[in-house]
Design a protein around this motif. Sequence first.
Motif, PDB file in Angstrom:
ATOM      1  N   LYS A  64       0.850  -1.190   0.000  1.00 55.08           N
ATOM      2  CA  LYS A  64       0.000   0.000   0.000  1.00 55.08           C
ATOM      3  C   LYS A  64       0.887   1.242   0.000  1.00 55.08           C
ATOM      4  CE  LYS A  64      -3.989  -2.005   2.396  1.00 55.08           C
ATOM      5  NZ  LYS A  64      -4.882  -1.894   3.580  1.00 55.08           N
ATOM      6  N   ASP A  65       0.527   2.205  -0.827  1.00 56.11           N
ATOM      7  CA  ASP A  65       1.284   3.459  -0.888  1.00 56.11           C
ATOM      8  C   ASP A  65       0.330   4.571  -1.266  1.00 56.11           C
ATOM      9  OD1 ASP A  65       2.994   5.586  -1.297  1.00 56.11           O
ATOM     10  OD2 ASP A  65       4.560   4.370  -2.204  1.00 56.11           O
ATOM     11  N   THR A  66      -0.158   5.289  -0.281  1.00 58.21           N
ATOM     12  CA  THR A  66      -1.154   6.342  -0.522  1.00 58.21           C
ATOM     13  C   THR A  66      -0.531   7.613  -1.089  1.00 58.21           C
ATOM     14  OG1 THR A  66      -0.913   7.052   1.788  1.00 58.21           O
ATOM     15  CG2 THR A  66      -2.660   5.470   1.306  1.00 58.21           C
ATOM     16  N   THR A  67       0.798   7.661  -1.191  1.00 59.46           N
ATOM     17  CA  THR A  67       1.444   8.852  -1.742  1.00 59.46           C
ATOM     18  C   THR A  67       1.429   8.853  -3.266  1.00 59.46           C
ATOM     19  OG1 THR A  67       3.650   7.837  -1.800  1.00 59.46           O
ATOM     20  CG2 THR A  67       2.970   8.906   0.257  1.00 59.46           C
ATOM     21  N   LEU A  68       1.100   7.702  -3.866  1.00 60.99           N
ATOM     22  CA  LEU A  68       1.081   7.601  -5.328  1.00 60.99           C
ATOM     23  C   LEU A  68      -0.336   7.718  -5.870  1.00 60.99           C
ATOM     24  CD1 LEU A  68       3.488   4.539  -5.767  1.00 60.99           C
ATOM     25  CD2 LEU A  68       4.065   6.963  -5.980  1.00 60.99           C
ATOM     26  N   LYS A  69      -0.448   8.195  -7.093  1.00 64.55           N
ATOM     27  CA  LYS A  69      -1.754   8.295  -7.743  1.00 64.55           C
ATOM     28  C   LYS A  69      -2.098   6.974  -8.440  1.00 64.55           C
ATOM     29  CE  LYS A  69      -1.272  13.270  -8.465  1.00 64.55           C
ATOM     30  NZ  LYS A  69      -1.212  14.380  -9.470  1.00 64.55           N
ATOM     31  N   GLY A  72      -3.642   3.906  -4.280  1.00 67.02           N
ATOM     32  CA  GLY A  72      -3.050   3.460  -3.028  1.00 67.02           C
ATOM     33  C   GLY A  72      -2.349   2.122  -3.098  1.00 67.02           C
ATOM     34  N   LYS A 111       9.367   0.212  -9.009  1.00 63.40           N
ATOM     35  CA  LYS A 111       8.755   1.539  -9.007  1.00 63.40           C
ATOM     36  C   LYS A 111       7.391   1.438  -9.666  1.00 63.40           C
ATOM     37  CE  LYS A 111       9.579   6.363 -10.328  1.00 63.40           C
ATOM     38  NZ  LYS A 111      10.523   7.311 -11.004  1.00 63.40           N
TER      39      LYS A 111
END
Length: 206
Positions: A64-69, A72, A111
């Motif tokens: 999970k990565d909420t900083t990316l568009k 998440g 990435k």
Amino acid sequence: MKKKIAFLIVGMVLLVTAQAITSSFAEDSKPFVPHVVDASTGNIRVPEGYRLWPTLGTWAHAKKDTTLKTNGVAVHEYHVVYTQPETIAHYQKTGQFPDGAVLVKELLHAKTMAMSTGPVVGHATTTKGWFVLVRDTQGRYKDSGLWGEGWGWSFFSAEDSVHTTSKNFKAECIPCHMPAKPLAPANSVEEDKWIYALGYPVLQKK
């Protein structure tokens, strides 16, 4: 005349037998996977040129990565698995990994980004490390903490492909392979059930 023929037959049998014995000794005297395993210690290293081997399969690990568009979701890393071409040929024929089969699992950082091809697209970047397994059907290196259950086991950091960081395969490797056993083909030999063969369709018979 009959005696000469009999002697000739006996001589031929002895010659064939001697050749078979010599061939057997020659095979036994061959080093065990010399480009991967140190014969005296059983220490394993990452084989050079493994990327030229066929790819068994690739695993993607998400996070999970909420900083990316990307809704998440992101790719955490890729695990790309390589083996020798003869390992694939042998498995396709027999359904078993041969003695000396080497599996190299290359761990790659990843990435993730949104692209025109999809909202969540990941690609590999740099090498994180390697897992190397070596099939051992003869029970070699019984005194080593990195050999057992039919395999040699070792992990290597990206900084050192020669010296493993692993100490004890039972504590460090087996727990991650336990889920593979119930997923293995029903006709697999017990030692091969440690491998996640379901992720390697290339092993199936053509």
